[in-house]
Design an enzyme around this catalytic site. Structure first.
Site, PDB file in Angstrom:
ATOM      1  N   GLU A 133      33.461  12.759   1.841  1.00 43.88           N
ATOM      2  CA  GLU A 133      32.788  11.261   2.067  1.00 43.88           C
ATOM      3  C   GLU A 133      34.146  10.203   2.006  1.00 43.88           C
ATOM      4  O   GLU A 133      35.086  10.418   2.113  1.00 43.88           O
ATOM      5  CB  GLU A 133      32.476  10.409   0.725  1.00 43.88           C
ATOM      6  CG  GLU A 133      32.110   9.388   0.298  1.00 43.88           C
ATOM      7  CD  GLU A 133      31.727   9.066  -1.328  1.00 43.88           C
ATOM      8  OE1 GLU A 133      31.329  10.326  -2.393  1.00 43.88           O
ATOM      9  OE2 GLU A 133      32.389   8.026  -1.739  1.00 43.88           O
ATOM     10  N   ARG A 139      35.589   1.347   1.944  1.00 41.95           N
ATOM     11  CA  ARG A 139      36.548   0.429   1.649  1.00 41.95           C
ATOM     12  C   ARG A 139      37.691   0.030   1.782  1.00 41.95           C
ATOM     13  O   ARG A 139      38.623  -0.591   2.144  1.00 41.95           O
ATOM     14  CB  ARG A 139      37.422   1.306   0.494  1.00 41.95           C
ATOM     15  CG  ARG A 139      36.040   1.009  -0.764  1.00 41.95           C
ATOM     16  CD  ARG A 139      37.094   1.916  -1.820  1.00 41.95           C
ATOM     17  NE  ARG A 139      35.912   2.967  -2.693  1.00 41.95           N
ATOM     18  CZ  ARG A 139      36.078   3.850  -3.690  1.00 41.95           C
ATOM     19  NH1 ARG A 139      37.137   3.524  -4.134  1.00 41.95           N
ATOM     20  NH2 ARG A 139      35.388   4.369  -3.803  1.00 41.95           N
ATOM     21  N   LYS A 173      24.934   9.312  -8.034  1.00 37.91           N
ATOM     22  CA  LYS A 173      26.519   9.090  -8.582  1.00 37.91           C
ATOM     23  C   LYS A 173      26.408   8.983 -10.136  1.00 37.91           C
ATOM     24  O   LYS A 173      26.042   8.307 -10.418  1.00 37.91           O
ATOM     25  CB  LYS A 173      26.859   8.761  -7.773  1.00 37.91           C
ATOM     26  CG  LYS A 173      28.078   8.581  -7.939  1.00 37.91           C
ATOM     27  CD  LYS A 173      29.858   7.693  -6.625  1.00 37.91           C
ATOM     28  CE  LYS A 173      30.513   7.128  -6.608  1.00 37.91           C
ATOM     29  NZ  LYS A 173      31.716   7.215  -5.626  1.00 37.91           N
TER      30      LYS A 173
END
Ligand code: 3PG
Length: 225
Positions: free
Chosen positions: A57, A61, A144
């Site tokens: 992943e 950010r 998640k």
């Protein structure tokens, strides 16, 4: 899964959900990458695959995310997803760059709906019973669980798994080689995620051998469960 993807964008494989499920469940470890410089993407992908990983992943950010996804998804032996996806526009950027799945820290109905329109598997964060019900309402069964340790860790997952018997969790946040086996031993845990094998200081220093070592150690610990 139906692909109703805009023809101007990259198409999503017909069995996207099956491919993603297979790649993540192969190792049950999902590294959460924060890359400051996209030039590190290729050596990082090499280091992760050398350690035995098939899925990763890459988080939105940093500004390097889309280019990093583009570089890493060129490999046939690595399934690359986008993380920290907060808006439908980022979903588009991620898919255009080659992301094969999308992860969000929380539950955004707009992000989930857009992923579903595009046929991209999505794992939104769901940390409460209410959020899990939102996920179920959206037709999802895997979420998640973030930030896992701070939310109560495995005890919280066990409590949530009792009423939500069909739901599978990807705990992330505070997971590491020392506690991943406890999580993975629970049948409600699909995989664990985290940064420990791709720690920012390792990436900044180009310590690819250490990334490979930590990756292999994590996969070995997962296999031993
Ligand atoms: C995430 O986004 O999943 C977390 O930042 C990962 O948490 P960790 O750094 O504790 O592994």
């Amino acid at each position: 899964m139906t692909n109703v993807h805009d023809s101007e964008q990259k198409s999503v494989p017909a069995d996207a959900a099956g491919d993603v499920h297979a790649a993540i469940s192969a190792g049950r470890i999902l590294p959460v990458v924060v890359l400051e410089d996209a030039r590190a993407a290729e050596p990082l992908a090499e280091a992760l695959t050398a350690g035995g990983l098939r899925s990763v992943e890459v988080t939105f950010r940093t500004d390097a995310a889309a280019d990093a996804i583009r570089a890493m998804s060129a490999r046939a032996d690595l399934l690359v997803g986008a993380g920290t996806v907060l808006t439908p526009a980022q979903v588009d950027d991620a898919v255009e760059a080659g992301a094969r799945f999308v992860v969000s820290p929380g539950f955004s109905p707009r992000v989930v709906a857009h992923c579903q329109e595009l046929g991209v598997p999505v794992f939104p964060g769901a940390a409460t019973a209410t959020e899990i019900q939102f996920a179920l309402d959206a037709g999802l069964d895997t979420v998640k669980f973030f930030p896992a340790e701070q939310l109560g860790g495995l005890a919280m997952i066990k409590a949530l798994a009792a009423p939500f018997r069909s739901v599978r969790f990807i705990p992330t946040g505070g997971v590491n080689t020392g506690n991943l086996a406890d999580y993975l031993a629970h049948p409600a845990v699909f995989a664990v995620g985290g940064t420990w094998m791709v720690a920012p200081d390792l990436l900044a220093a180009g310590r690819w051998d250490e990334v490979t070592r930590r990756t292999a150690a994590a996969l070995a610990a997962a296999r031993a469960v």
